[in-house]
Write a protein that holds these residues in place. Structure first.
Motif, PDB file in Angstrom:
ATOM      1  N   TYR A  24       0.811  -1.219   0.000  1.00 19.27           N
ATOM      2  CA  TYR A  24       0.000   0.000   0.000  1.00 19.27           C
ATOM      3  C   TYR A  24       0.848   1.274   0.000  1.00 19.27           C
ATOM      4  CZ  TYR A  24      -3.976  -3.031   0.740  1.00 19.27           C
ATOM      5  OH  TYR A  24      -4.935  -4.003   0.578  1.00 19.27           O
ATOM      6  N   PHE A  25       1.935   1.303   0.752  1.00 22.18           N
ATOM      7  CA  PHE A  25       2.792   2.488   0.740  1.00 22.18           C
ATOM      8  C   PHE A  25       3.452   2.662  -0.627  1.00 22.18           C
ATOM      9  CE2 PHE A  25       3.598   2.079   5.611  1.00 22.18           C
ATOM     10  CZ  PHE A  25       2.314   2.568   5.826  1.00 22.18           C
ATOM     11  N   MET A  26       3.868   1.533  -1.209  1.00 21.30           N
ATOM     12  CA  MET A  26       4.513   1.599  -2.515  1.00 21.30           C
ATOM     13  C   MET A  26       3.544   2.139  -3.571  1.00 21.30           C
ATOM     14  SD  MET A  26       6.430  -1.456  -4.609  1.00 21.30           S
ATOM     15  CE  MET A  26       7.524  -1.740  -3.224  1.00 21.30           C
ATOM     16  N   LEU A  27       2.312   1.618  -3.575  1.00 24.01           N
ATOM     17  CA  LEU A  27       1.319   2.080  -4.545  1.00 24.01           C
ATOM     18  C   LEU A  27       0.910   3.528  -4.276  1.00 24.01           C
ATOM     19  CD1 LEU A  27      -1.004  -1.056  -4.880  1.00 24.01           C
ATOM     20  CD2 LEU A  27       0.619  -0.184  -6.563  1.00 24.01           C
ATOM     21  N   LEU A  28       0.904   3.919  -3.007  1.00 24.10           N
ATOM     22  CA  LEU A  28       0.522   5.284  -2.658  1.00 24.10           C
ATOM     23  C   LEU A  28       1.446   6.300  -3.314  1.00 24.10           C
ATOM     24  CD1 LEU A  28      -1.402   7.020  -0.860  1.00 24.10           C
ATOM     25  CD2 LEU A  28       0.361   6.881   0.917  1.00 24.10           C
ATOM     26  N   PHE A  29       2.728   5.951  -3.417  1.00 21.73           N
ATOM     27  CA  PHE A  29       3.714   6.886  -3.980  1.00 21.73           C
ATOM     28  C   PHE A  29       4.039   6.626  -5.447  1.00 21.73           C
ATOM     29  CE2 PHE A  29       4.702   6.932   0.633  1.00 21.73           C
ATOM     30  CZ  PHE A  29       4.514   8.284   0.862  1.00 21.73           C
ATOM     31  N   THR A  30       3.685   5.437  -5.942  1.00 20.77           N
ATOM     32  CA  THR A  30       4.034   5.113  -7.331  1.00 20.77           C
ATOM     33  C   THR A  30       2.832   5.014  -8.259  1.00 20.77           C
ATOM     34  OG1 THR A  30       4.007   2.735  -6.839  1.00 20.77           O
ATOM     35  CG2 THR A  30       6.116   3.898  -6.611  1.00 20.77           C
ATOM     36  N   ASP A  31       1.710   4.502  -7.739  1.00 20.04           N
ATOM     37  CA  ASP A  31       0.520   4.319  -8.584  1.00 20.04           C
ATOM     38  C   ASP A  31      -0.728   4.381  -7.717  1.00 20.04           C
ATOM     39  OD1 ASP A  31      -1.201   3.797 -10.661  1.00 20.04           O
ATOM     40  OD2 ASP A  31      -0.738   1.655 -10.787  1.00 20.04           O
ATOM     41  N   ILE A  32      -1.060   5.574  -7.247  1.00 19.32           N
ATOM     42  CA  ILE A  32      -2.186   5.731  -6.318  1.00 19.32           C
ATOM     43  C   ILE A  32      -3.518   5.356  -6.959  1.00 19.32           C
ATOM     44  CG2 ILE A  32      -2.651   8.156  -6.890  1.00 19.32           C
ATOM     45  CD1 ILE A  32      -3.140   8.608  -3.881  1.00 19.32           C
ATOM     46  N   GLU A  88      -8.590   2.689   0.695  1.00 20.17           N
ATOM     47  CA  GLU A  88      -7.261   2.115   0.868  1.00 20.17           C
ATOM     48  C   GLU A  88      -6.203   3.211   0.886  1.00 20.17           C
ATOM     49  OE1 GLU A  88      -7.817  -2.264  -1.276  1.00 20.17           O
ATOM     50  OE2 GLU A  88      -7.132  -0.545  -2.469  1.00 20.17           O
ATOM     51  N   ALA A  89      -6.346   4.179  -0.018  1.00 26.44           N
ATOM     52  CA  ALA A  89      -5.411   5.309  -0.057  1.00 26.44           C
ATOM     53  C   ALA A  89      -5.506   6.113   1.236  1.00 26.44           C
ATOM     54  CB  ALA A  89      -5.713   6.203  -1.258  1.00 26.44           C
ATOM     55  N   ALA A  90      -6.736   6.339   1.714  1.00 27.10           N
ATOM     56  CA  ALA A  90      -6.926   7.089   2.960  1.00 27.10           C
ATOM     57  C   ALA A  90      -6.311   6.346   4.145  1.00 27.10           C
ATOM     58  CB  ALA A  90      -8.416   7.327   3.204  1.00 27.10           C
ATOM     59  N   ALA A  91      -6.507   5.025   4.188  1.00 30.68           N
ATOM     60  CA  ALA A  91      -5.931   4.219   5.270  1.00 30.68           C
ATOM     61  C   ALA A  91      -4.408   4.257   5.234  1.00 30.68           C
ATOM     62  CB  ALA A  91      -6.425   2.775   5.165  1.00 30.68           C
ATOM     63  N   ALA A  92      -3.830   4.247   4.030  1.00 29.70           N
ATOM     64  CA  ALA A  92      -2.371   4.309   3.889  1.00 29.70           C
ATOM     65  C   ALA A  92      -1.829   5.657   4.367  1.00 29.70           C
ATOM     66  CB  ALA A  92      -1.973   4.066   2.441  1.00 29.70           C
ATOM     67  N   VAL A  93      -2.539   6.734   4.032  1.00 27.54           N
ATOM     68  CA  VAL A  93      -2.134   8.077   4.476  1.00 27.54           C
ATOM     69  C   VAL A  93      -2.194   8.164   5.994  1.00 27.54           C
ATOM     70  CG1 VAL A  93      -2.746  10.514   4.468  1.00 27.54           C
ATOM     71  CG2 VAL A  93      -2.774   9.230   2.329  1.00 27.54           C
ATOM     72  N   SER A 134      -1.892   5.734   8.046  1.00 23.03           N
ATOM     73  CA  SER A 134      -0.791   4.911   8.584  1.00 23.03           C
ATOM     74  C   SER A 134       0.509   5.698   8.634  1.00 23.03           C
ATOM     75  CB  SER A 134      -0.601   3.661   7.719  1.00 23.03           C
ATOM     76  OG  SER A 134      -1.701   2.795   7.827  1.00 23.03           O
ATOM     77  N   ILE A 135       0.779   6.440   7.566  1.00 21.87           N
ATOM     78  CA  ILE A 135       2.005   7.244   7.524  1.00 21.87           C
ATOM     79  C   ILE A 135       1.970   8.323   8.610  1.00 21.87           C
ATOM     80  CG2 ILE A 135       3.312   8.905   6.136  1.00 21.87           C
ATOM     81  CD1 ILE A 135       2.477   7.274   3.673  1.00 21.87           C
ATOM     82  N   CYS A 136       0.814   8.942   8.777  1.00 24.79           N
ATOM     83  CA  CYS A 136       0.670   9.965   9.832  1.00 24.79           C
ATOM     84  C   CYS A 136       0.899   9.361  11.211  1.00 24.79           C
ATOM     85  CB  CYS A 136      -0.723  10.599   9.759  1.00 24.79           C
ATOM     86  SG  CYS A 136      -1.013  11.596   8.284  1.00 24.79           S
ATOM     87  N   MET A 137       0.370   8.153  11.428  1.00 24.94           N
ATOM     88  CA  MET A 137       0.552   7.490  12.721  1.00 24.94           C
ATOM     89  C   MET A 137       2.008   7.132  12.973  1.00 24.94           C
ATOM     90  SD  MET A 137      -2.767   5.054  13.367  1.00 24.94           S
ATOM     91  CE  MET A 137      -2.735   4.231  11.783  1.00 24.94           C
ATOM     92  N   ILE A 138       2.696   6.692  11.919  1.00 23.89           N
ATOM     93  CA  ILE A 138       4.122   6.361  12.064  1.00 23.89           C
ATOM     94  C   ILE A 138       4.918   7.603  12.449  1.00 23.89           C
ATOM     95  CG2 ILE A 138       6.186   5.635  10.804  1.00 23.89           C
ATOM     96  CD1 ILE A 138       4.322   3.801   9.143  1.00 23.89           C
ATOM     97  N   ILE A 139       4.595   8.730  11.802  1.00 25.85           N
ATOM     98  CA  ILE A 139       5.277  10.000  12.112  1.00 25.85           C
ATOM     99  C   ILE A 139       5.054  10.391  13.573  1.00 25.85           C
ATOM    100  CG2 ILE A 139       5.309  12.481  11.618  1.00 25.85           C
ATOM    101  CD1 ILE A 139       4.624  11.742   8.696  1.00 25.85           C
ATOM    102  N   LEU A 140       3.832  10.205  14.060  1.00 30.80           N
ATOM    103  CA  LEU A 140       3.528  10.519  15.456  1.00 30.80           C
ATOM    104  C   LEU A 140       4.160   9.513  16.412  1.00 30.80           C
ATOM    105  CD1 LEU A 140      -0.277  11.412  15.186  1.00 30.80           C
ATOM    106  CD2 LEU A 140       1.570  12.998  15.706  1.00 30.80           C
TER     107      LEU A 140
END
Length: 410
Positions: free
Chosen positions: A114-122, A129-134, A136-142
């Protein structure tokens, strides 16, 4: 239900071994990292079936980690004099670190797709799925600063005021975690699986009650502060009444929000059933129509049979030309979590339809692999198709099962 079981077992574990965890925290961190590494990198066919099931159903899906985070967040709202809070408070920071380390399993397992597709082929991702991936990234940053500052050696170097300010980010993290869970389970609602609806109810209840208790605690603290600082007129300020009114209001608001999420989830679940019934009816109508056409063609053939006695059978010509013999066949293969069975329909020497009869793989991976692989096979009329990035095991299993159904491999 898996969440409830994890909550019970983990609460017992952290209360029973709080002294050992506090004293030998680094050992528990190392064990957590080793378990995460083994889960991610060791081939599952080398592990016993119960272990694989625990990994795929509990660790990879994040149920285990989520249960620890829930315990961590509830410690702060439990009655201050309760033995449960006293014991868990001693290892609250250690629990948060262990939960964060275990999230490596979930983030790597799903992130590689999902992270790979988010940045390469959203465009390849569904909106949720895109919203959940975003999220996830926000949660990792926090989670990075929250986890780092949970280590005792780091915490003691910070002032108490600054540490508390930073830890308030955890409220945002919990809110994003809940939204992430709802988005992920939304896929399950569309597949008409009741377990996903029940899970959403349970998570909504747990997070809703926590939010209400957190607000109530804040209201009590604010009321006490008003009295202590002399900001309120002690003669006219009725602290119990103030707390009661604010508590009733906050409880009503969160109850309405919880009810709203449950109603929406139930509506999606019900709508999925209606759509499924409509599709089934349309498919049946199409089958009846095809059967009627076939019957009419057979009648014409009977009337002109004398003219075609010396002609070769058309189906034999097509089967020979395309290499497939008409009929319906089944094939099986081993997927990510276990056995997968497909049904392949061949008509006129061509692959007409491919259906999944049985599978036990994770829906998040499986459905995307199923849609892309089956479409490719039907379009190319060949099993020589590419796998699906991020869902390789499930995709390869589908391809292998179709090959076995067609007799291409044993």
């Amino acid at each position: 239900m898996k969440l409830i079981l994890c909550l019970i077992c983990l609460t017992w574990f952290f209360t029973a071994f709080n002294k050992q965890i506090k004293k030998h925290a680094s050992i528990f961190y190392i064990i957590t990292v080793l378990i995460s590494a083994l889960t991610i990198f060791v081939p599952h066919d080398m592990l016993p079936a119960p272990v694989v099931m625990f990994i795929n159903k509990i660790l990879v899906r994040g149920v285990f980690q989520g249960a620890i985070f829930i315990i961590v967040m509830y410690v702060a709202v439990l009655p201050s004099k309760s033995q449960l809070r006293i014991k868990l408070s001693k290892v609250r920071g250690e629990m948060a670190i262990i939960a964060a380390l275990f999230t490596l399993i979930h983030n790597i397992s799903y992130g590689k797709r999902y992270f790979m597709l988010l940045f390469t082929d959203i465009s390849a991702l569904k909106p949720y799925e895109a919203a959940a991936a975003v999220l996830s990234i926000c949660m990792i940053i926090l989670l990075v600063p929250l986890t780092v500052t949970s280590f005792y050696t780091v915490r003691k170097k910070m002032s108490g005021k600054n540490w508390k300010k930073l830890q308030r980010l955890s409220y945002i993290f919990y809110a994003l975690l809940y939204l992430h869970i709802v988005l992920i389970f939304s896929r399950g609602l569309f597949t008409k699986k009741l377990t996903y609806l029940v899970d959403i109810y349970i998570y909504t209840l747990i997070f809703g009650i926590y939010a209400a208790l957190r607000v109530i605690k804040y209201i009590k603290k604010k009321a006490n502060a008003k009295v202590l600082k002399g900001e309120a007129d002690i003669k006219n300020f009725n602290a119990p009444a103030y707390i009661k009114n604010k508590t009733v209001l906050s409880t009503a608001v969160f109850s309405a929000l919880m009810l709203g999420v449950c109603i929406y989830s139930t509506y999606i679940y019900g709508s999925a059933g209606i759509n499924s019934d409509v599709r089934t009816k349309n498919e049946k109508t199409a089958e009846d129509s095809d059967a009627g056409k076939a019957k009419a063609q057979n009648k014409v053939s009977e009337n002109t049979g004398s003219d075609q006695k010396d002609m070769p059978d058309q189906e034999d010509i097509q089967s020979t030309a395309k290499g497939f013999k008409d009929g319906e066949y089944e094939g099986s293969a081993i997927g990510y979590n276990g056995k997968l069975i497909v049904s392949v329909v061949v008509e006129g020497g061509a692959i007409k339809d491919i259906k999944i009869v049985k599978h036990v793989d994770d829906e998040e991976y499986f459905y995307d692999a199923r849609d892309k692989v089956i479409q490719s096979i039907l379009e190319k009329q060949s099993t020589d198709v590419d796998s699906v990035s991020g869902a390789t095991t499930s995709a390869d299993a589908i391809i292998k099962a179709v090959k076995r159904a067609l007799g291409e491999i044993k």
